[in-house]
Design a protein around this motif. Structure first.
Motif, PDB file in Angstrom:
ATOM      1  N   GLY A   9       0.807  -1.210   0.000  1.00  0.00           N
ATOM      2  CA  GLY A   9       0.000   0.000   0.000  1.00  0.00           C
ATOM      3  C   GLY A   9       0.842   1.262   0.000  1.00  0.00           C
ATOM      4  N   THR A  10       1.961   1.228   0.721  1.00  0.00           N
ATOM      5  CA  THR A  10       2.867   2.373   0.743  1.00  0.00           C
ATOM      6  C   THR A  10       3.477   2.602  -0.633  1.00  0.00           C
ATOM      7  OG1 THR A  10       3.372   1.985   3.071  1.00  0.00           O
ATOM      8  CG2 THR A  10       4.933   3.334   1.829  1.00  0.00           C
ATOM      9  N   VAL A  11       3.928   1.521  -1.265  1.00  0.00           N
ATOM     10  CA  VAL A  11       4.499   1.639  -2.615  1.00  0.00           C
ATOM     11  C   VAL A  11       3.449   2.175  -3.587  1.00  0.00           C
ATOM     12  CG1 VAL A  11       5.420   0.310  -4.565  1.00  0.00           C
ATOM     13  CG2 VAL A  11       6.273  -0.119  -2.241  1.00  0.00           C
ATOM     14  N   PHE A  12       2.229   1.654  -3.505  1.00  0.00           N
ATOM     15  CA  PHE A  12       1.144   2.120  -4.368  1.00  0.00           C
ATOM     16  C   PHE A  12       0.862   3.607  -4.133  1.00  0.00           C
ATOM     17  CE2 PHE A  12      -3.422   2.961  -4.930  1.00  0.00           C
ATOM     18  CZ  PHE A  12      -3.519   2.743  -6.295  1.00  0.00           C
ATOM     19  N   ALA A  13       0.781   4.009  -2.863  1.00  0.00           N
ATOM     20  CA  ALA A  13       0.483   5.409  -2.537  1.00  0.00           C
ATOM     21  C   ALA A  13       1.597   6.334  -3.028  1.00  0.00           C
ATOM     22  CB  ALA A  13       0.279   5.565  -1.030  1.00  0.00           C
ATOM     23  N   LEU A  14       2.847   5.922  -2.856  1.00  0.00           N
ATOM     24  CA  LEU A  14       3.973   6.734  -3.329  1.00  0.00           C
ATOM     25  C   LEU A  14       3.984   6.839  -4.856  1.00  0.00           C
ATOM     26  CD1 LEU A  14       6.824   5.540  -0.954  1.00  0.00           C
ATOM     27  CD2 LEU A  14       5.859   7.846  -1.093  1.00  0.00           C
ATOM     28  N   THR A  15       3.725   5.722  -5.517  1.00  0.00           N
ATOM     29  CA  THR A  15       3.700   5.717  -6.984  1.00  0.00           C
ATOM     30  C   THR A  15       2.595   6.627  -7.501  1.00  0.00           C
ATOM     31  OG1 THR A  15       4.536   3.448  -6.987  1.00  0.00           O
ATOM     32  CG2 THR A  15       3.504   4.226  -9.012  1.00  0.00           C
ATOM     33  N   GLU A  16       1.425   6.515  -6.901  1.00  0.00           N
ATOM     34  CA  GLU A  16       0.305   7.350  -7.321  1.00  0.00           C
ATOM     35  C   GLU A  16       0.587   8.829  -7.063  1.00  0.00           C
ATOM     36  OE1 GLU A  16      -4.482   7.031  -7.024  1.00  0.00           O
ATOM     37  OE2 GLU A  16      -3.393   6.829  -5.140  1.00  0.00           O
ATOM     38  N   ALA A  17       1.197   9.140  -5.916  1.00  0.00           N
ATOM     39  CA  ALA A  17       1.525  10.530  -5.600  1.00  0.00           C
ATOM     40  C   ALA A  17       2.549  11.082  -6.592  1.00  0.00           C
ATOM     41  CB  ALA A  17       2.050  10.635  -4.170  1.00  0.00           C
ATOM     42  N   ALA A  18       3.561  10.299  -6.923  1.00  0.00           N
ATOM     43  CA  ALA A  18       4.574  10.739  -7.888  1.00  0.00           C
ATOM     44  C   ALA A  18       3.942  10.984  -9.256  1.00  0.00           C
ATOM     45  CB  ALA A  18       5.691   9.700  -7.986  1.00  0.00           C
ATOM     46  N   ARG A  19       3.076  10.075  -9.668  1.00  0.00           N
ATOM     47  CA  ARG A  19       2.401  10.225 -10.951  1.00  0.00           C
ATOM     48  C   ARG A  19       1.530  11.491 -10.963  1.00  0.00           C
ATOM     49  NH1 ARG A  19      -0.931   5.544 -11.548  1.00  0.00           N
ATOM     50  NH2 ARG A  19      -2.541   6.808 -10.574  1.00  0.00           N
ATOM     51  N   ASN A  20       0.828  11.747  -9.876  1.00  0.00           N
ATOM     52  CA  ASN A  20      -0.011  12.944  -9.799  1.00  0.00           C
ATOM     53  C   ASN A  20       0.820  14.221  -9.789  1.00  0.00           C
ATOM     54  OD1 ASN A  20      -2.421  11.537  -9.840  1.00  0.00           O
ATOM     55  ND2 ASN A  20      -2.552  11.397  -7.618  1.00  0.00           N
ATOM     56  N   LEU A  21       1.983  14.178  -9.139  1.00  0.00           N
ATOM     57  CA  LEU A  21       2.853  15.355  -9.141  1.00  0.00           C
ATOM     58  C   LEU A  21       3.412  15.621 -10.538  1.00  0.00           C
ATOM     59  CD1 LEU A  21       4.765  15.014  -5.763  1.00  0.00           C
ATOM     60  CD2 LEU A  21       3.122  16.784  -6.403  1.00  0.00           C
ATOM     61  N   ILE A  22       3.747  14.542 -11.256  1.00  0.00           N
ATOM     62  CA  ILE A  22       4.246  14.696 -12.621  1.00  0.00           C
ATOM     63  C   ILE A  22       3.174  15.318 -13.505  1.00  0.00           C
ATOM     64  CG2 ILE A  22       4.958  13.411 -14.687  1.00  0.00           C
ATOM     65  CD1 ILE A  22       6.444  11.501 -12.740  1.00  0.00           C
ATOM     66  N   TRP A  23       1.919  14.939 -13.305  1.00  0.00           N
ATOM     67  CA  TRP A  23       0.808  15.489 -14.084  1.00  0.00           C
ATOM     68  C   TRP A  23       0.418  16.884 -13.596  1.00  0.00           C
ATOM     69  CZ3 TRP A  23      -2.816  10.624 -14.174  1.00  0.00           C
ATOM     70  CH2 TRP A  23      -2.273   9.683 -15.067  1.00  0.00           C
ATOM     71  N   ARG A  24       1.182  17.376 -12.640  1.00  0.00           N
ATOM     72  CA  ARG A  24       1.024  18.730 -12.101  1.00  0.00           C
ATOM     73  C   ARG A  24      -0.324  18.953 -11.413  1.00  0.00           C
ATOM     74  NH1 ARG A  24       5.568  21.311 -13.539  1.00  0.00           N
ATOM     75  NH2 ARG A  24       6.499  20.816 -15.545  1.00  0.00           N
ATOM     76  N   CYS A  25      -0.726  17.976 -10.653  1.00  0.00           N
ATOM     77  CA  CYS A  25      -1.931  18.152  -9.836  1.00  0.00           C
ATOM     78  C   CYS A  25      -1.586  19.082  -8.675  1.00  0.00           C
ATOM     79  CB  CYS A  25      -2.418  16.815  -9.290  1.00  0.00           C
ATOM     80  SG  CYS A  25      -3.053  15.707 -10.541  1.00  0.00           S
TER      81      CYS A  25
END
Length: 106
Positions: A9-25
């Motif tokens: 879950g931590t890996v998933f949450a970090l991956t999702e957060a990184a992806r959202n930051l890249i998309w400039r959320c």
């Protein structure tokens, strides 16, 4: 399994957060989503750990001392689960029917 659920879950949450930051959320939205995902993975992991403690106590020589230790562990983990659920959902568990938390929790 509890530790694996928390790690996954931590890996998933970090991956999702990184992806959202890249998309400039928006940063706050990314952080809130990360916290929610992480809290939910911890909740699942804690549930597995509680189940493991119960099974372990029942299978291996159930004495009054081991049952007392189990009761304390379950109380602590239940309190942790309760507070994590409040943190991740923003409302008390018995308010699940309402859409979002509206005002201070009393």
């Amino acid at each position: 399994m509890g530790v694996q659920a928390i790690v996954a879950g931590t890996v998933f949450a970090l991956t999702e957060a990184a992806r959202n930051l890249i998309w400039r959320c928006e940063g706050q939205k990314v952080f809130d989503l990360f916290r929610t995902r992480l809290a939910k993975s911890i909740l699942i992991g804690v549930e597995f750990l509680i189940a493991a403690d119960i099974v372990g106590t029942v299978i291996v020589e159930p004495t009054m001392e081991s049952l007392g230790v189990l009761a304390v562990i379950v109380l602590i983990r239940t309190f942790l689960s309760f507070t994590l659920e409040i943190e991740s959902e923003g409302r008390w568990p018995w308010q699940r029917g309402s859409n979002r938390h509206q005002g201070p929790m009393v």
